[in-house]
Design a protein around this motif. Structure first.
Motif, PDB file in Angstrom:
ATOM      1  N   ARG A 237      32.442  44.476  36.021  1.00 40.89           N
ATOM      2  CA  ARG A 237      32.080  45.470  35.009  1.00 40.89           C
ATOM      3  C   ARG A 237      33.243  45.776  34.073  1.00 40.89           C
ATOM      4  NH1 ARG A 237      31.109  49.969  38.161  1.00 40.89           N
ATOM      5  NH2 ARG A 237      29.387  48.749  39.030  1.00 40.89           N
ATOM      6  N   HIS A 238      34.474  45.727  34.590  1.00 44.23           N
ATOM      7  CA  HIS A 238      35.637  46.106  33.788  1.00 44.23           C
ATOM      8  C   HIS A 238      36.239  44.951  32.990  1.00 44.23           C
ATOM      9  CE1 HIS A 238      36.253  50.286  34.996  1.00 44.23           C
ATOM     10  NE2 HIS A 238      35.927  49.946  36.242  1.00 44.23           N
ATOM     11  N   PHE A 239      36.091  43.723  33.480  1.00 46.31           N
ATOM     12  CA  PHE A 239      36.826  42.620  32.868  1.00 46.31           C
ATOM     13  C   PHE A 239      35.958  41.564  32.183  1.00 46.31           C
ATOM     14  CE2 PHE A 239      39.862  44.376  35.848  1.00 46.31           C
ATOM     15  CZ  PHE A 239      41.039  44.339  35.124  1.00 46.31           C
ATOM     16  N   PHE A 240      34.626  41.719  32.258  1.00 50.57           N
ATOM     17  CA  PHE A 240      33.755  40.735  31.630  1.00 50.57           C
ATOM     18  C   PHE A 240      32.705  41.459  30.786  1.00 50.57           C
ATOM     19  CE2 PHE A 240      35.552  38.621  35.295  1.00 50.57           C
ATOM     20  CZ  PHE A 240      35.891  37.378  34.772  1.00 50.57           C
ATOM     21  N   PRO A 241      32.128  40.749  29.794  1.00 52.67           N
ATOM     22  CA  PRO A 241      31.157  41.391  28.900  1.00 52.67           C
ATOM     23  C   PRO A 241      29.954  41.944  29.663  1.00 52.67           C
ATOM     24  CG  PRO A 241      31.827  39.237  28.053  1.00 52.67           C
ATOM     25  CD  PRO A 241      32.375  39.349  29.442  1.00 52.67           C
ATOM     26  N   SER A 242      29.431  43.075  29.208  1.00 54.68           N
ATOM     27  CA  SER A 242      28.251  43.675  29.820  1.00 54.68           C
ATOM     28  C   SER A 242      26.996  42.988  29.283  1.00 54.68           C
ATOM     29  CB  SER A 242      28.207  45.172  29.518  1.00 54.68           C
ATOM     30  OG  SER A 242      28.170  45.389  28.118  1.00 54.68           O
ATOM     31  N   GLY A 243      25.877  43.200  29.963  1.00 53.82           N
ATOM     32  CA  GLY A 243      24.615  42.645  29.497  1.00 53.82           C
ATOM     33  C   GLY A 243      23.996  41.648  30.449  1.00 53.82           C
ATOM     34  N   ASN A 244      24.824  40.939  31.220  1.00 48.49           N
ATOM     35  CA  ASN A 244      24.306  39.971  32.199  1.00 48.49           C
ATOM     36  C   ASN A 244      25.092  40.168  33.492  1.00 48.49           C
ATOM     37  OD1 ASN A 244      23.608  37.719  33.785  1.00 48.49           O
ATOM     38  ND2 ASN A 244      23.210  36.470  31.956  1.00 48.49           N
ATOM     39  N   GLU A 245      24.562  40.996  34.384  1.00 46.37           N
ATOM     40  CA  GLU A 245      25.286  41.363  35.605  1.00 46.37           C
ATOM     41  C   GLU A 245      25.533  40.148  36.492  1.00 46.37           C
ATOM     42  OE1 GLU A 245      24.928  44.390  39.464  1.00 46.37           O
ATOM     43  OE2 GLU A 245      23.333  44.284  37.960  1.00 46.37           O
ATOM     44  N   THR A 246      24.533  39.269  36.622  1.00 46.15           N
ATOM     45  CA  THR A 246      24.680  38.083  37.472  1.00 46.15           C
ATOM     46  C   THR A 246      25.791  37.187  36.956  1.00 46.15           C
ATOM     47  OG1 THR A 246      22.341  38.139  38.072  1.00 46.15           O
ATOM     48  CG2 THR A 246      23.509  36.066  38.415  1.00 46.15           C
ATOM     49  N   LEU A 247      25.825  36.952  35.650  1.00 48.57           N
ATOM     50  CA  LEU A 247      26.866  36.110  35.065  1.00 48.57           C
ATOM     51  C   LEU A 247      28.242  36.726  35.249  1.00 48.57           C
ATOM     52  CD1 LEU A 247      27.687  33.623  33.419  1.00 48.57           C
ATOM     53  CD2 LEU A 247      27.253  34.961  31.333  1.00 48.57           C
ATOM     54  N   ALA A 248      28.335  38.049  35.102  1.00 48.53           N
ATOM     55  CA  ALA A 248      29.625  38.724  35.267  1.00 48.53           C
ATOM     56  C   ALA A 248      30.129  38.595  36.699  1.00 48.53           C
ATOM     57  CB  ALA A 248      29.500  40.197  34.880  1.00 48.53           C
TER      58      ALA A 248
END
Length: 436
Positions: free
Chosen positions: A33-44
């Motif tokens: 949640r803190h280091f990758f773009p939001s919008g696709n939780e599985t991808l993050a």
């Protein structure tokens, strides 16, 4: 030198190593949640687990560099260097800016820190085990070395209980900022480890090699020349990597995302299992000094074969009791295989290439099977269902069992100080593997 100083200095680095990797594994959803773009939780989450795995990929390079340092310049020098790098890179994660602050620079900085950790950890565990083995009384080599191995589970347990305390005090604060505190604490512990290691004496085994001019000038090349022993150690370390990292790296995500457990329940169950595993590790080392290394290693592999699928079946039960039972089924082979594999590895390899050869085999196995375990586990679960990670462990354990039974000799009575005897031991293993 007092045994407590030797064991304490050797263990502290591995405590920090496992502490950090468990903190990262259990905090994967928050780090995503803190280091990758939001919008696709599985991808993050998959991206976070991929960064987790990348740190393992560079570990063989760290094993080659710092393992060679241990064989050329001394065990103490290598141990002090790796724990310094570990201190800086671990603490740095605790102060990194987030994606909302600096964009794609955030995951890049996270990746750099993980790469530095991977390099330093490439020779941490096996160098510490080699140092302790060369300092231990002959009749207690298994016990002393298992103390170093138990640091894996001690560090992991400390991480779990710290995370539990942070989440119980304020889950919101943990999600926002207190997740950083464990990384800062890990860096501080590593600095304490540096101080302890700078006070160590060099082992008598390395001093004898140095005095006689028998240290290896090309330990990496010499390790690969001893290729049959190299492959044998690679096989047993590969199984250890899969079992240990499925438990430490992937299972927390599996329990929360697939089995639907709360993070608190997962942490409590994991803490119980880790404390049990640390105690079992010590018992395994002590018992190996009495009955030998091979019987315990075979027993651990058999438990991995028959217990892995049931472990994932039970883990899906969704209660604290079933989760504890499932984790115990996974930690038993982790302790038995982990301790005996490490002891056997150090006893088999000639002292002139001991630090390098054990570091390379251990970390190649962890790069291929350990670092990928969380990612492979997530992909297998998504593709084939809840029992797929257990089936993956079972297949690899069955293959390892054949190798261990046919090719692995008993090493309890072998010398680790007599250079000529150890070279002869290596040739004996070569003949054993070849004839098999």
């Amino acid at each position: 030198m007092p045994p407590r100083r030797i064991l304490g200095a050797a263990m502290v680095g591995h405590v920090v190593e496992s502490f950090d990797f468990v903190i990262y594994g259990y905090s994967a959803t928050i780090i995503a949640r803190h280091f990758f773009p939001s919008g696709n939780e599985t991808l993050a989450i998959l991206s976070t687990l991929a960064v987790y795995g990348i740190a393992f990929i560079v570990r063989p390079l760290g094993g080659a560099v710092f393992g060679s340092m241990g064989d050329r310049l001394g065990r103490r020098t290598a141990l002090s260097t790796v724990v310094l790098i570990m201190a800086v890179s671990t603490a740095a994660i605790g102060v990194l800016p987030t994606y909302t602050s600096v964009g794609f620079l955030a995951p890049l900085l996270l990746l750099i820190c993980r790469l530095a950790q991977g390099l330093s950890m490439g020779a941490e565990y096996t160098s510490a085990a080699s140092y302790v083995m060369e300092q231990a009384p002959p009749a207690r080599r298994g016990l002393w070395t298992s103390a170093v191995g138990s640091a894996t589970f001690i560090g992991a347990a400390l991480a779990v209980f710290l995370l539990l305390g942070l989440q119980l005090s304020s889950a919101t604060a943990y999600s926002d900022w207190t997740w950083r505190l464990p990384f800062l604490l890990g860096g501080a512990m590593a600095l304490i480890g540096l101080y302890m290691r700078l006070r160590l004496e060099e082992t008598k085994t390395f001093r004898a090699l140095e005095d006689s001019g028998e240290t290896s000038r090309t330990p990496v090349r010499d390790s690969f020349r001893n290729w049959r022993v190299f492959l044998l150690l690679l096989a047993i370390f590969s199984l250890l990597a899969v079992v240990a990292q499925n438990f430490l790296g992937y299972l927390p995500t599996y329990l929360t995302k697939t089995a639907g457990l709360s993070s608190v329940t997962t942490l409590v169950a994991s803490g119980i299992a880790l404390v049990l595993c640390a105690a079992l590790s010590i018992a395994t080392g002590a018992l190996s000094d009495r009955i030998g290394r091979k019987p315990l290693l075979v027993g651990g592999v058999i438990v991995a074969v028959v217990g892995s699928i049931p472990a994932y079946m039970i883990a899906a039960g969704g209660s604290l009791a079933t989760t504890v039972v499932a984790q115990i089924l996974l930690v038993i082979p982790a302790a038995l295989v982990g301790m005996t594999a490490t002891i056997v590895a150090v006893e088999l390899v000639p002292p002139r290439i001991r630090a390098t050869s054990t570091a390379l085999t251990y970390n190649i196995a962890y790069a291929v099977f350990g670092g990928t375990a969380p990612l492979v586990g997530a992909l297998l679960t998504a593709q084939f269902g809840r029992l797929a990670p257990g089936a993956y462990i079972t297949v690899l354990a069955a293959l390892a069992l054949v190798v261990v039974i046919i090719a692995l000799p008993e090493t309890r009575h072998r010398s680790v100080d007599d250079r000529a005897a150890t070279e002869k031991n290596a040739r004996t293993v070569t003949g054993t593997v070849s004839s098999s």
